[in-house]
Design an enzyme around this catalytic site. Structure first.
Site, PDB file in Angstrom:
ATOM      1  CG  ASN A   1      -7.503  -0.262   4.029  1.00 58.48           C
ATOM      2  OD1 ASN A   1      -8.329  -1.107   3.698  1.00 58.48           O
ATOM      3  ND2 ASN A   1      -6.249  -0.562   4.268  1.00 58.48           N
TER       4      ASN A   1
ATOM      5  CB  THR B   1      -0.898  -0.016   1.256  1.00 57.25           C
ATOM      6  OG1 THR B   1      -1.632  -1.248   1.243  1.00 57.25           O
ATOM      7  CG2 THR B   1      -1.854   1.158   1.276  1.00 57.25           C
TER       8      THR B   1
ATOM      9  N   GLY C   1     -17.046  -1.229  19.214  1.00 47.02           N
ATOM     10  CA  GLY C   1     -16.077  -1.900  20.084  1.00 47.02           C
ATOM     11  C   GLY C   1     -15.027  -0.928  20.572  1.00 47.02           C
TER      12      GLY C   1
ATOM     13  CD  GLU D   1      -3.772  -8.843  -1.884  1.00 45.71           C
ATOM     14  OE1 GLU D   1      -3.110  -9.195  -2.859  1.00 45.71           O
ATOM     15  OE2 GLU D   1      -4.951  -9.214  -1.699  1.00 45.71           O
TER      16      GLU D   1
ATOM     17  CB  CYS E   1      -4.005  -2.347   7.048  1.00 45.60           C
ATOM     18  SG  CYS E   1      -2.921  -3.561   6.266  1.00 45.60           S
TER      19      CYS E   1
ATOM     20  CG  LEU F   1      -4.309 -10.353   1.377  1.00 40.34           C
ATOM     21  CD1 LEU F   1      -3.918 -10.241   2.829  1.00 40.34           C
ATOM     22  CD2 LEU F   1      -3.483 -11.436   0.708  1.00 40.34           C
TER      23      LEU F   1
ATOM     24  CG  LEU G   1     -22.463  -0.909  10.215  1.00 38.27           C
ATOM     25  CD1 LEU G   1     -23.933  -0.965   9.812  1.00 38.27           C
ATOM     26  CD2 LEU G   1     -22.096   0.526  10.604  1.00 38.27           C
TER      27      LEU G   1
ATOM     28  N   GLY H   1      -7.682  -1.288  14.773  1.00 37.09           N
ATOM     29  CA  GLY H   1      -6.230  -1.344  14.961  1.00 37.09           C
ATOM     30  C   GLY H   1      -5.630  -2.160  13.839  1.00 37.09           C
TER      31      GLY H   1
HETATM   32  P1  NAD Z   1       5.144  -7.690   6.536  1.00 39.59           P
HETATM   33  O1  NAD Z   1       5.877  -6.784   7.430  1.00 39.59           O
HETATM   34  O2  NAD Z   1       4.458  -8.897   7.083  1.00 39.59           O
HETATM   35  O3  NAD Z   1       6.126  -8.222   5.395  1.00 39.59           O
HETATM   36  C1  NAD Z   1       7.032  -7.417   4.703  1.00 39.59           C
HETATM   37  C2  NAD Z   1       8.260  -8.261   4.336  1.00 39.59           C
HETATM   38  O4  NAD Z   1       9.103  -7.516   3.478  1.00 39.59           O
HETATM   39  C3  NAD Z   1       9.119  -8.679   5.537  1.00 39.59           C
HETATM   40  O5  NAD Z   1       9.241 -10.080   5.556  1.00 39.59           O
HETATM   41  C4  NAD Z   1      10.465  -7.980   5.293  1.00 39.59           C
HETATM   42  O6  NAD Z   1      11.560  -8.736   5.747  1.00 39.59           O
HETATM   43  C5  NAD Z   1      10.454  -7.857   3.782  1.00 39.59           C
HETATM   44  N1  NAD Z   1      11.345  -6.815   3.247  1.00 39.59           N
HETATM   45  C6  NAD Z   1      11.591  -5.569   3.734  1.00 39.59           C
HETATM   46  N2  NAD Z   1      12.443  -4.927   2.928  1.00 39.59           N
HETATM   47  C7  NAD Z   1      12.749  -5.755   1.907  1.00 39.59           C
HETATM   48  C8  NAD Z   1      13.554  -5.641   0.750  1.00 39.59           C
HETATM   49  N3  NAD Z   1      14.216  -4.518   0.453  1.00 39.59           N
HETATM   50  N4  NAD Z   1      13.639  -6.696  -0.083  1.00 39.59           N
HETATM   51  C9  NAD Z   1      12.963  -7.826   0.183  1.00 39.59           C
HETATM   52  N5  NAD Z   1      12.163  -7.990   1.263  1.00 39.59           N
HETATM   53  C10 NAD Z   1      12.055  -6.967   2.110  1.00 39.59           C
HETATM   54  O7  NAD Z   1       4.116  -6.767   5.741  1.00 39.59           O
HETATM   55  P2  NAD Z   1       2.641  -7.149   5.208  1.00 39.59           P
HETATM   56  O8  NAD Z   1       1.661  -7.142   6.315  1.00 39.59           O
HETATM   57  O9  NAD Z   1       2.735  -8.337   4.300  1.00 39.59           O
HETATM   58  O10 NAD Z   1       2.326  -5.858   4.324  1.00 39.59           O
HETATM   59  C11 NAD Z   1       3.020  -5.585   3.117  1.00 39.59           C
HETATM   60  C12 NAD Z   1       2.317  -4.453   2.392  1.00 39.59           C
HETATM   61  O11 NAD Z   1       0.999  -4.849   2.015  1.00 39.59           O
HETATM   62  C13 NAD Z   1       2.131  -3.177   3.229  1.00 39.59           C
HETATM   63  O12 NAD Z   1       2.242  -2.066   2.390  1.00 39.59           O
HETATM   64  C14 NAD Z   1       0.717  -3.305   3.743  1.00 39.59           C
HETATM   65  O13 NAD Z   1       0.133  -2.053   4.010  1.00 39.59           O
HETATM   66  C15 NAD Z   1       0.032  -3.965   2.562  1.00 39.59           C
HETATM   67  N6  NAD Z   1      -1.155  -4.753   2.907  1.00 39.59           N
HETATM   68  C16 NAD Z   1      -1.149  -5.533   4.017  1.00 39.59           C
HETATM   69  C17 NAD Z   1      -2.267  -6.287   4.313  1.00 39.59           C
HETATM   70  C18 NAD Z   1      -2.304  -7.149   5.546  1.00 39.59           C
HETATM   71  O14 NAD Z   1      -3.398  -7.584   5.910  1.00 39.59           O
HETATM   72  N7  NAD Z   1      -1.189  -7.413   6.211  1.00 39.59           N
HETATM   73  C19 NAD Z   1      -3.395  -6.253   3.469  1.00 39.59           C
HETATM   74  C20 NAD Z   1      -3.344  -5.469   2.335  1.00 39.59           C
HETATM   75  C21 NAD Z   1      -2.212  -4.721   2.053  1.00 39.59           C
END
Ligand code: NAD
Length: 437
Positions: A211, A123, A256, A154, A263, A156, A253, A260
């Site tokens: 979001n 994101t 709570g 994404e 995201c 999910l 809705l 948090g």
């Molecule tokens: P996360 O912290 O679980 O995973 C990120 C990974 O990237 C880590 O394993 C880290 O070691 C790796 N990383 C960092 N720098 C790197 C680099 N230079 N090269 C290779 N790997 C590297 O993050 P996440 O929860 O998977 O979220 C990732 C993105 O997706 C964010 O922007 C988040 O906002 C977005 N997003 C997350 C969700 C969710 O539910 N978690 C849903 C939609 C979108």
């Protein structure tokens, strides 16, 4: 297709496994050696239902590799997805360092003469695609590279992410290049979901808008819960009556303790920052963030009103520390924030969570806290039990039985999981959020 995933966290690992399951040839890369070693052994670094089985399956079928070798990973992919974290920086904007470092490395190892699409799944604020492109070119140096950038936000949800990836409501892909858009369309077209093909800026903004809108819905019903508490209405009935209106819908809705997770808080804040940087004061979002902070305080006020602000002789049982059910993720969890406030006031705490105990322990340590794998453990001799995460397991507890081992039968239900009338009949003093007791 040959696909590379950069960053194997909640988004990257699930996306990689799902793409491989769809028949593609996937390489997942992370800079975290420990994570990659675990994945290679079929041990998941995160808890996500069905993920371990899926990763094992696609590894066995030969379509999924995990590596820390950037050269190998980048050379592999015709589609390269950036899935690294974009946490808040100190000013509340998205920290894009991980995205830019990944972009530079992609440029460095991209092969000349082979067309590649670099897609941002992380994101990122509107306009980031231009900087991603610049960083790829910087990484490539004098080498001639043939690539397009695209955005594929994404949607999910942790806890149901494999299901979500296969059953998404829509796919959003943004690019200036028709070739890139068509490649992404062919990746997703079997999904029987609308594909929104758009420009890069709109694709980036769609994710934040979605979001922020969901966070607004949560803050809205939380504000309504305050009116309920002051007027004798019941927020569950109000939400039911509102949600049956097809223009509104029932989801998000549930009043709570506030939103948090990794995201919503950061994305709402980052959108507010983007808006300010573009000389627009997004007042509604400021209200959404304020309401979210206050909601937690209102909940804690119920505790201070009952016990005072010195809880040094008080023992509480805590049901749930994950930011929501179905995950081990405690990043920006409101439950953890409330636990910290209770401990800060001197309370002794017993905590259970079906998946997040290890992350919670890493974050909070042992001071004044005991962790229990068994739900029963947090009822023994406590002055009250708090429900802070909406795990279905907590709904089906035999409260009549466990109430007998509590010192006092008091429940603070931060997720409105239980029925106040039933709990009162069982002899509990019940505190919900906006509920009629
Ligand atoms: P996360 O912290 O679980 O995973 C990120 C990974 O990237 C880590 O394993 C880290 O070691 C790796 N990383 C960092 N720098 C790197 C680099 N230079 N090269 C290779 N790997 C590297 O993050 P996440 O929860 O998977 O979220 C990732 C993105 O997706 C964010 O922007 C988040 O906002 C977005 N997003 C997350 C969700 C969710 O539910 N978690 C849903 C939609 C979108």
């Amino acid at each position: 297709m040959k696909i590379t995933i950069i960053g194997t966290g909640y988004v990257g690992l699930v996306s990689g496994a799902v793409f491989a399951d769809w028949g593609h040839d996937v390489v997942c890369l992370d800079v975290d050696q420990e994570k990659i070693d675990m994945i290679k052994k079929g041990v998941m670094p995160i808890y996500e239902e069905g993920l371990e089985e899926l990763v094992k399956k696609v590894i066995d079928e030969g379509r999924f590799k995990a590596t820390t070798d950037y050269k190998m990973a980048v050379e592999h992919g015709e589609l390269i997805f950036i899935c690294v974290g974009t946490p808040s920086n100190q000013a509340g904007a998205a920290n894009l360092n991980y995205v830019f470092n990944a972009s530079k490395s992609i440029g460095k190892f991209m092969k000349s003469g082979e067309y590649t699409v670099v897609i941002t799944k992380s994101t990122v604020p509107v306009g980031t695609h231009q900087k991603v492109k610049k960083n790829i070119l910087e990484g490539a140096g004098k080498k001639k590279v043939d690539f397009d950038v695209a955005s594929n936000p994404e949607f999910l949800r942790e806890g149901t992410s494999i299901y979500d990836a296969n059953n998404t409501d829509r796919v959003v892909v943004g690019s200036d290049s028709d070739k890139a858009l068509n490649m992404l369309e062919s990746l997703y077209k079997h999904l029987n979901a609308p594909i929104v093909k758009t420009d890069l800026a709109s694709a980036e903004l769609i994710k934040y808008s979605a979001n922020a809108f969901l966070a607004t819905k949560i803050s809205f019903i939380n504000e309504i819960s305050q009116i309920c508490e002051r007027t004798g209405a019941d927020v569950v009935n109000v939400a039911k009556g509102m949600g049956l209106d097809s223009r509104i819908g029932p989801k998000f809705l549930n009043a709570g303790i506030g939103y948090g997770g990794s995201c919503f808080p950061k994305d709402v804040e980052a959108l507010y920052r983007t808006s300010s940087e573009n000389f627009y004061d997004f007042r509604l979002l400021r209200g959404v963030m304020d309401a979210n902070e206050r909601q937690k305080e209102y909940f804690l006020e119920k505790v201070w009103n009952k016990y005072g602000k010195n809880l040094s002789n008080i023992k509480f049982g805590i049901l749930g520390s994950a930011f929501k059910n179905g995950t081990d993720d405690t990043r920006k969890s409101v439950a953890v924030s409330i636990i910290k406030s209770l401990r800060g006031a001197g309370a002794n705490l017993l905590i259970t969570d079906p998946a997040a105990l290890s992350n919670t322990k890493n974050e909070l340590g042992d001071k004044h806290i005991n962790y229990s794998k068994k739900i029963e453990g947090v009822f023994k001799d406590v002055d009250a039990v708090f429900i802070l995460t909406e795990w279905p397991e907590f709904d089906s507890i035999d409260y009549e039985k466990f109430g007998k081992i509590m010192k006092k039968k008091v429940i603070f239900d931060g997720r409105n999981l239980l029925d106040p009338e039933t709990m009162t009949k069982l002899g509990f003093e019940y505190f919900g959020v906006g509920r009629k007791v």
